[in-house]
Design a protein around this motif. Structure first.
Motif, PDB file in Angstrom:
ATOM      1  N   VAL A   1       0.773  -1.182   0.020  1.00 51.58           N
ATOM      2  CA  VAL A   1       0.371  -0.019   0.415  1.00 51.58           C
ATOM      3  C   VAL A   1       1.174   1.405  -0.336  1.00 51.58           C
ATOM      4  N   ASN A   2       0.454   2.307  -0.394  1.00 51.34           N
ATOM      5  CA  ASN A   2       1.215   3.661  -1.055  1.00 51.34           C
ATOM      6  C   ASN A   2       1.512   4.063   0.850  1.00 51.34           C
ATOM      7  N   SER A   3       2.420   3.674   1.867  1.00 53.09           N
ATOM      8  CA  SER A   3       2.677   4.837   2.632  1.00 53.09           C
ATOM      9  C   SER A   3       3.565   4.245   2.999  1.00 53.09           C
ATOM     10  N   LYS A   4       4.746   4.790   3.619  1.00 51.79           N
ATOM     11  CA  LYS A   4       6.096   4.937   3.677  1.00 51.79           C
ATOM     12  C   LYS A   4       5.974   4.270   5.064  1.00 51.79           C
ATOM     13  N   SER A   5       5.015   4.054   6.044  1.00 50.39           N
ATOM     14  CA  SER A   5       4.555   2.566   7.004  1.00 50.39           C
ATOM     15  C   SER A   5       4.333   1.507   6.856  1.00 50.39           C
ATOM     16  N   GLY A   6       3.918   1.326   5.163  1.00 53.46           N
ATOM     17  CA  GLY A   6       3.076  -0.091   4.647  1.00 53.46           C
ATOM     18  C   GLY A   6       1.923  -0.050   5.111  1.00 53.46           C
ATOM     19  N   LYS A   7       1.291   0.498   6.313  1.00 51.80           N
ATOM     20  CA  LYS A   7       0.570   1.089   6.526  1.00 51.80           C
ATOM     21  C   LYS A   7      -0.758   1.618   5.640  1.00 51.80           C
ATOM     22  N   LEU A   8      -2.084   0.533   5.466  1.00 52.31           N
ATOM     23  CA  LEU A   8      -3.266   1.289   5.166  1.00 52.31           C
ATOM     24  C   LEU A   8      -4.148   2.416   5.682  1.00 52.31           C
ATOM     25  N   ALA A   9      -3.631   2.593   7.325  1.00 47.99           N
ATOM     26  CA  ALA A   9      -4.140   3.812   7.766  1.00 47.99           C
ATOM     27  C   ALA A   9      -3.421   5.039   7.629  1.00 47.99           C
ATOM     28  N   ASP A  10      -2.490   4.695   7.114  1.00 49.99           N
ATOM     29  CA  ASP A  10      -1.567   5.816   6.953  1.00 49.99           C
ATOM     30  C   ASP A  10      -1.755   5.878   5.361  1.00 49.99           C
ATOM     31  N   THR A  11      -2.752   5.355   4.522  1.00 55.01           N
ATOM     32  CA  THR A  11      -2.923   5.655   2.787  1.00 55.01           C
ATOM     33  C   THR A  11      -3.757   6.895   3.329  1.00 55.01           C
ATOM     34  N   ASP A  12      -4.753   7.365   1.869  1.00 57.05           N
ATOM     35  CA  ASP A  12      -5.204   8.053   1.803  1.00 57.05           C
ATOM     36  C   ASP A  12      -6.696   7.241   1.602  1.00 57.05           C
ATOM     37  N   PHE A  13      -7.010   5.888   1.476  1.00 59.39           N
ATOM     38  CA  PHE A  13      -7.873   5.112   1.607  1.00 59.39           C
ATOM     39  C   PHE A  13      -9.540   4.923   1.984  1.00 59.39           C
ATOM     40  N   THR A  14      -9.795   4.872   1.185  1.00 61.56           N
ATOM     41  CA  THR A  14     -11.471   4.900   2.065  1.00 61.56           C
ATOM     42  C   THR A  14     -12.315   4.085   2.034  1.00 61.56           C
ATOM     43  N   GLY A  15     -13.550   3.772   2.437  1.00 64.59           N
ATOM     44  CA  GLY A  15     -14.734   2.950   1.589  1.00 64.59           C
ATOM     45  C   GLY A  15     -15.440   2.940   1.256  1.00 64.59           C
ATOM     46  N   ASP A  16     -15.210   4.290   0.408  1.00 64.44           N
ATOM     47  CA  ASP A  16     -15.665   5.186  -0.618  1.00 64.44           C
ATOM     48  C   ASP A  16     -15.291   4.651  -1.678  1.00 64.44           C
ATOM     49  N   ASP A  17     -13.801   4.691  -1.629  1.00 62.54           N
ATOM     50  CA  ASP A  17     -12.599   4.069  -2.519  1.00 62.54           C
ATOM     51  C   ASP A  17     -13.929   3.207  -3.124  1.00 62.54           C
ATOM     52  N   LYS A  18     -13.646   2.688  -4.823  1.00 57.83           N
ATOM     53  CA  LYS A  18     -13.592   1.949  -5.816  1.00 57.83           C
ATOM     54  C   LYS A  18     -12.486   0.992  -5.712  1.00 57.83           C
ATOM     55  N   ALA A  19     -11.825   0.927  -5.133  1.00 59.29           N
ATOM     56  CA  ALA A  19     -10.518   0.072  -4.404  1.00 59.29           C
ATOM     57  C   ALA A  19     -11.112  -1.219  -3.265  1.00 59.29           C
ATOM     58  N   ALA A  20     -11.883  -0.495  -2.194  1.00 61.55           N
ATOM     59  CA  ALA A  20     -12.707  -0.975  -1.698  1.00 61.55           C
ATOM     60  C   ALA A  20     -13.464  -2.352  -1.986  1.00 61.55           C
ATOM     61  N   HIS A  21     -13.800  -1.951  -3.560  1.00 54.76           N
ATOM     62  CA  HIS A  21     -15.170  -3.079  -3.393  1.00 54.76           C
ATOM     63  C   HIS A  21     -15.029  -4.243  -5.079  1.00 54.76           C
ATOM     64  N   VAL A  22     -13.275  -4.402  -5.185  1.00 54.30           N
ATOM     65  CA  VAL A  22     -13.324  -5.015  -6.547  1.00 54.30           C
ATOM     66  C   VAL A  22     -12.598  -6.106  -5.859  1.00 54.30           C
ATOM     67  N   CYS A  23     -12.239  -6.450  -5.003  1.00 51.71           N
ATOM     68  CA  CYS A  23     -10.877  -7.697  -4.352  1.00 51.71           C
ATOM     69  C   CYS A  23     -12.119  -9.176  -4.554  1.00 51.71           C
ATOM     70  N   PRO A  24     -11.829 -10.202  -5.846  1.00 53.51           N
ATOM     71  CA  PRO A  24     -12.240 -10.615  -6.387  1.00 53.51           C
ATOM     72  C   PRO A  24     -13.039 -12.014  -4.714  1.00 53.51           C
ATOM     73  N   VAL A  25     -11.464 -11.926  -4.092  1.00 51.56           N
ATOM     74  CA  VAL A  25     -11.262 -12.796  -2.814  1.00 51.56           C
ATOM     75  C   VAL A  25     -11.528 -11.916  -1.499  1.00 51.56           C
ATOM     76  N   GLY A  26     -10.742 -12.877  -0.527  1.00 51.38           N
ATOM     77  CA  GLY A  26     -10.725 -12.122   0.867  1.00 51.38           C
ATOM     78  C   GLY A  26      -9.897 -11.305   1.197  1.00 51.38           C
ATOM     79  N   VAL A  27      -9.165 -10.269   0.483  1.00 52.21           N
ATOM     80  CA  VAL A  27      -8.033  -9.395   1.493  1.00 52.21           C
ATOM     81  C   VAL A  27      -8.363  -8.316   1.388  1.00 52.21           C
ATOM     82  N   ILE A  28      -9.088  -7.534   0.886  1.00 54.30           N
ATOM     83  CA  ILE A  28      -9.949  -6.262   0.906  1.00 54.30           C
ATOM     84  C   ILE A  28     -11.060  -6.181   2.397  1.00 54.30           C
TER      85      ILE A  28
END
Lengths: 601, 183, 248
Positions: C188-215
């Motif tokens: 993920v796109n943060s120096k810490s490597g943690k999702l919390a430190d990115t600008d990810f939100t539940g409204d992102d398309k990326a939150a809803h496309v995982c075909p498996v159980g990662v996100i």
């Protein structure tokens, strides 16, 4: 490394040199590492900010290339070339000795941060191995004495610039010259001829010559140039593929060392034909030592009006060449992966079509040719297509430079007109009791003694140049296993079959090597081979099984003797799997052990 | 012995590193157990309490391999059963017990017997009667050849019944949608 | 010598055959896109009709005029003979699925996505009874740093749909692939490597496309009980769009 408080200090000049162009990301990362030893997280902060690139992309690119490091990897980073030819020359013992002397485990960094030692894919020095790269600079002809000296220099923290020059000596080892290696080519001579004529006429000469690509696939150079020339695009590009990563191949190293003008001139001729203003040489990172030499030649050619604006006084013929260095990724020899890498990205092969001739670098029409192809184009420019077509065979005009290594008296370069028999090459290089020859490297074909009358030619034995010789003392199973490990290491990871399949194949070859093999495993290997062949994304996956398929077909006893069990047995050692528990409990009774195979009570 | 014309098939079952859930699910074939008993007899099984496996037609293995004893039992089954069937998620991919596989066994034993909060004078049991744990949990196909698999956690009684009746009838077992489940 | 010789003569009548059925297609469509539009199912994982085909998982492999190719990236030609539902191809697809299963750590019984997972459903569809190969058992720590979502990398199949959604739709680049070969992994796109430190939100398309159980969205995992989920009700081949109800 020097104590740099702000990474900006060394990054600013790099960023300025590359004009903050994100397509140069790989070049900037490589140079950043040359300054700091590895790519520091704060250096990435700075690149992210200056280039306006997401950090994840910078890390994604950096982590793709095996010669780039995102963590400290020692002041001295030692990589032993691990081609089968290096193995045959005893590289593993030398590595072990070095690890022992420097108190470091292979694959790790020493506790004092001084040195790391590991293996790397073939560094293109098979004629003068065993070879290492130290901080990306090649050192060959390793002996125990030389290893001892290297260890001392490292222990004493002597900078590489202070090491004895003879350590860095690299020989050309040319043993047989023909039209190309014996051409006494005078720089500018071909271009002077060519520029007197129209680009149509020159294209016709190339077509008449029947020149085919020297990277192995043998696509018609004339057709490629013509496709590119007629493809619409704002810019056209010439790319020279000098990512000579196929184990056992080292001819481009010599061509760029001693015949670079022919290569550059061939690129310039191509630019004339396709209407390109810009060319790139994609030089494999392992050939870093050639960089300054090549830059000097390019600079000289600019001064001689052989590059730059109004070349040789012809107004509107503007062309220049830039060198991009790779950073340890065999897959970048695949032309679309090479283009991705040129654009500063991970070297993942593209979906094709479209092909580079219509949509290559920056999605513009691009010719990608091998180093030797461009050198041959210079000869054709000088002497004409008909002259060239007369050399070689009907389907394979001209000559081929072979990189001969392995069990022979005189490893090095041999140039022959196409059509030469394997037997002839073996005789010329002083090979005795030859069991097998691997033609064109691991992705090529392995031939046995009854095939030595076959010929080097596109319609018989096509080759990118590698010619590895194995005498009767060699175990062809181990040869195949070394090649399978190579493919596993070099798989880009994009597609499922190659990413997972090369690892599974490698595990199964290890299982046989460890004496855990049964006919069941043999059937599994054959099944995996077929899957890789039919479903992989690119040539790497398709050819990853070649070494195994060939050696199974031709050297079956080497496999049979490893199928030691009639029934399936596990790949892992069950008794060893109890060793941690034994150690923790202090037990060593019979119940604390497991037999490898089932024993009925 | 039963007097039916066709000799009854012998079935053995065992639980290795599993939770007995698959055996419980086996019992969920309910009244079909009576039909089954017409066709088969049981050798080693938790249902019979027979401790060693003799020559059998079908062996059903629940659970993966987490220790040396599991390996012995599995090998005994493989040596004695014409057809060996992996029953349930743990036999097939290690299941829940295999979720320790990314941790080193030494670390786990240390944590459980020495470091864990509240332990006083903890020590790692070393009685020779106890089977030693393997460094990783393995599904059974990684150690012996397995003929058939019934996935599920647990597989439904219907799935087990379908495979068994197919095998007894000499058919290639087939589950199809609704019966194939990994959860 | 033109490379564009496959331009159809009559745009209204361009068809190819898929397992003997006539499938119409239009310029620019790939085999799987045309097949899907015609209601035909070709197994796939990294392909999502909302995104540009990627071609990495190779599950959608078909034989087109005798040559094996990924149907998500291959454009059909007029009268092309495409075979998909054959024993040989399904055997190969199953082997590819088995590779994905052993490469990661896929423990369906304890996965919130079970029943809504395309990897699992595709494996059901292709009668995958076991992972067959030896497991790699990689160590992939999960990232629960974000308040609303967690990332369980154990289940990642490297389809890059999240990366594509984040860059192409969300304009964010939250996810990327890093490493090479068998060491390829999602970052993920943060120096810490943690999702919390990115600008990810539940409204992102990326939150809803995982075909498996990662996100995985937190605190809703078992709102729909196992046994009542998308692919428990219908096999994936009969589910028109692979949009998973458990994901939102």
């Amino acid at each position: 490394m020097s104590q740099i408080t702000t990474h900006a200090e060394y990054l600013d000049p790099i960023l300025a040199h590359y004009k903050l162009n994100q397509h140069n990301l790989l070049q900037m990362l490589r140079e950043a590492q040359e300054h700091f030893g590895y790519i520091h997280p704060e250096a990435i902060d700075y690149l992210e900010q200056q280039l306006q690139l997401p950090r994840s992309m910078v890390e994604g690119v950096a982590s793709f290339y095996s010669l780039l490091y995102l963590q400290p990897h020692g002041e001295y980073r030692v990589l032993f070339s691990d081609n089968i030819t290096d193995r045959m020359l005893g590289n593993m013992d030398l590595m072990e000795s070095m690890c022992g002397q420097l108190w470091v485990e292979a694959g790790k960094v020493s506790e004092d941060g001084l040195v790391s030692i590991n293996t790397t894919s073939c560094t293109g020095m098979c004629d003068q191995g065993p070879a290492v790269l130290i901080n990306n600079i090649a050192i060959n002809h390793l002996t125990q004495d030389r290893i001892n000296s290297l260890c001392e220099l490292i222990r004493e923290r002597v900078p590489l610039s202070g090491w004895p020059l003879e350590f860095f000596a690299i020989e050309d080892n040319i043993h047989k010259k023909d039209i190309l290696l014996d051409s006494n080519f005078k720089f500018g001579s071909a271009l002077a001829e060519v520029l007197q004529r129209s680009s149509e006429e020159i294209l016709q000469e190339i077509k008449t010559s029947k020149l085919r690509g020297r990277g192995g696939a043998g696509f018609s150079t004339g057709s490629k140039w013509e496709f590119c020339r007629t493809a619409p695009g704002a810019q056209h590009y010439v790319v020279c593929n000098a990512d000579e990563g196929e184990p056992g191949t080292f001819k481009d190293r010599v061509l760029l060392n001693s015949y670079a003008d022919m290569v550059f001139e061939g690129m310039t001729i191509c630019a004339h034909v396709i209407g390109a203003k810009k060319g790139f040489i994609y030089l494999r990172g392992e050939y870093r030592y050639l960089l300054d030499h090549l830059h000097a030649i390019l600079q000289r050619r600019r001064q001689q009006s052989l590059l730059g604006n109004n070349i040789l006084g012809y107004t509107d013929f503007n062309f220049d060449i830039e060198i991009h260095l790779g950073a340890g990724a065999y897959i970048c020899g695949e032309e679309s992966a090479l283009i991705e890498s040129l654009e500063g990205k991970r070297g993942t092969p593209r979906n094709r079509p479209p092909f580079p001739v219509t949509s290559g670098y920056l999605n513009q029409p691009t010719v990608v040719n091998n180093v030797e192809t461009f050198a041959a184009a210079s000869l054709i420019g000088l002497h004409g297509g008909a002259w060239y077509a007369n050399i070689g065979t009907e389907t394979s005009s001209g000559t081929k430079i072979l990189s001969v290594s392995g069990d022979c008296a005189h490893p090095g370069l041999y140039e022959y007109p196409f059509g030469v028999t394997v037997a002839q090459v073996l005789a010329d290089c002083g090979a005795k009791n030859t069991q097998a020859v691997q033609i064109s490297g691991p992705s090529g074909i392995c031939i046995a003694a009854n095939e030595f009358e076959r010929r080097i030619a596109f319609d018989d034995l096509p080759t990118a140049g590698a010619f590895m010789v194995f005498d009767q003392s060699r175990d062809m199973f181990e040869v195949a296993r070394n090649f399978v490990h190579f493919f596993k290491h070099e798989s880009c990871g994009f597609c499922t079959p190659c990413r997972v399949g090369t690892s599974l194949l490698s595990n199964m070859m290890n299982k046989l090597a460890n004496g855990h093999g049964s006919p069941y495993d043999f059937a599994e290997i054959e099944k995996l081979n077929e899957l890789l062949l039919s479903t992989s994304h690119c040539g790497l996956g398709h050819s990853a099984c070649n070494p195994v398929l060939d050696t199974i077909a031709k050297f079956r006893p080497a496999y049979d003797k490893r199928l030691t069990h009639k029934e399936y047995i596990p790949a892992f050692d069950l008794d060893y799997a109890l060793s941690q528990a034994r150690q923790m409990t202090g037990r060593d009774d019979t119940g604390a052990h497991l037999e490898r195979i089932h024993v009925s009570k | 012995m039963n007097m039916s014309t066709k000799p009854k098939l012998r079935i053995a079952t065992a639980t290795l590193a599993g939770c007995f859930g698959c055996h419980m699910s086996f019992l969920d074939i309910d009244e079909r157990l009576f039909d089954l008993m017409e066709l088969v007899e049981f050798d080693r099984s938790p249902l019979t309490d027979i401790k060693t496996c003799g020559p059998c037609d079908i062996g059903l293995i629940e659970g993966g391999l987490c220790n040396a004893e599991n390996v012995h039992v599995l090998r005994e089954f493989r040596a004695n059963c014409k057809i060996l069937v992996a029953v349930g998620a743990c036999a097939i991919n290690g299941g829940l017990p295999a979720q320790r596989n990314h941790l080193s066994l030494s670390m786990i034993l240390e944590e459980v017997y020495h470091a864990q909060h509240g332990l006083v004078d903890g020590f790692i049991p070393n009685d020779p009667e106890l089977p030693l744990p393997l460094d990783q949990v393995h599904p059974i196909h990684e150690v012996v050849k397995v003929d058939y698999f019934i996935p599920g956690c647990p597989p439904s009684g219907d799935a087990i019944w379908k495979v068994l009746t197919d095998l007894i009838a000499g058919r290639e077992p087939e589950l199809g949608h609704g019966l194939v489940h990994y959860d | 010598m033109s490379q564009n010789s496959n331009t159809p003569h009559n745009k209204n009548q361009t068809t190819f055959t898929l397992d003997g059925k006539t499938i119409p297609f239009s310029e620019g469509q790939t085999i799987i896109q045309a097949a899907m539009a015609a209601g035909e199912y070709i197994p796939h994982l990294c392909f999502n009709p909302e995104f540009k085909p990627h071609g990495s998982c190779k599950i959608c492999t078909v034989t087109a005029n005798g040559r094996q190719t990924a149907s998500c990236t291959q454009q059909p030609q007029v009268d092309m003979m495409v075979e998909s539902d054959t024993k040989q191809i399904n055997d190969e697809r199953r082997a590819l699925l088995q590779m994905l299963f052993v490469e990661g750590n896929h423990f369906c019984p304890s996965c919130e996505k079970s029943g809504d997972c395309q990897l699992q459903a595709t494996a059901y569809e292709l009668d995958m009874m076991s992972p067959h190969f030896d497991h790699f058992s990689p160590n992939r720590p999960l990232d629960a740093s974000h308040g609303e979502y967690l990332l369980d990398f154990n289940r990642c199949i490297l389809c890059s749909l999240c990366a594509r959604a984040s860059s192409d739709v969300d304009g964010k680049n939250v996810f990327s692939l890093a490493g090479r070969g068998i060491k390829t992994h999602l970052i993920v796109n943060s120096k810490s490597g943690k999702l919390a430190d990115t600008d990810f939100t539940g409204d992102d398309k990326a939150a809803h496309v995982c075909p498996v159980g990662v996100i995985i969205k937190k605190r809703v995992g078992f709102a729909v009980p196992i046994g009542k989920r998308s692919f428990d009700e219908h096999p994936i081949s009969a589910t028109p769009h692979p949009i998973v109800k458990g994901a939102i």
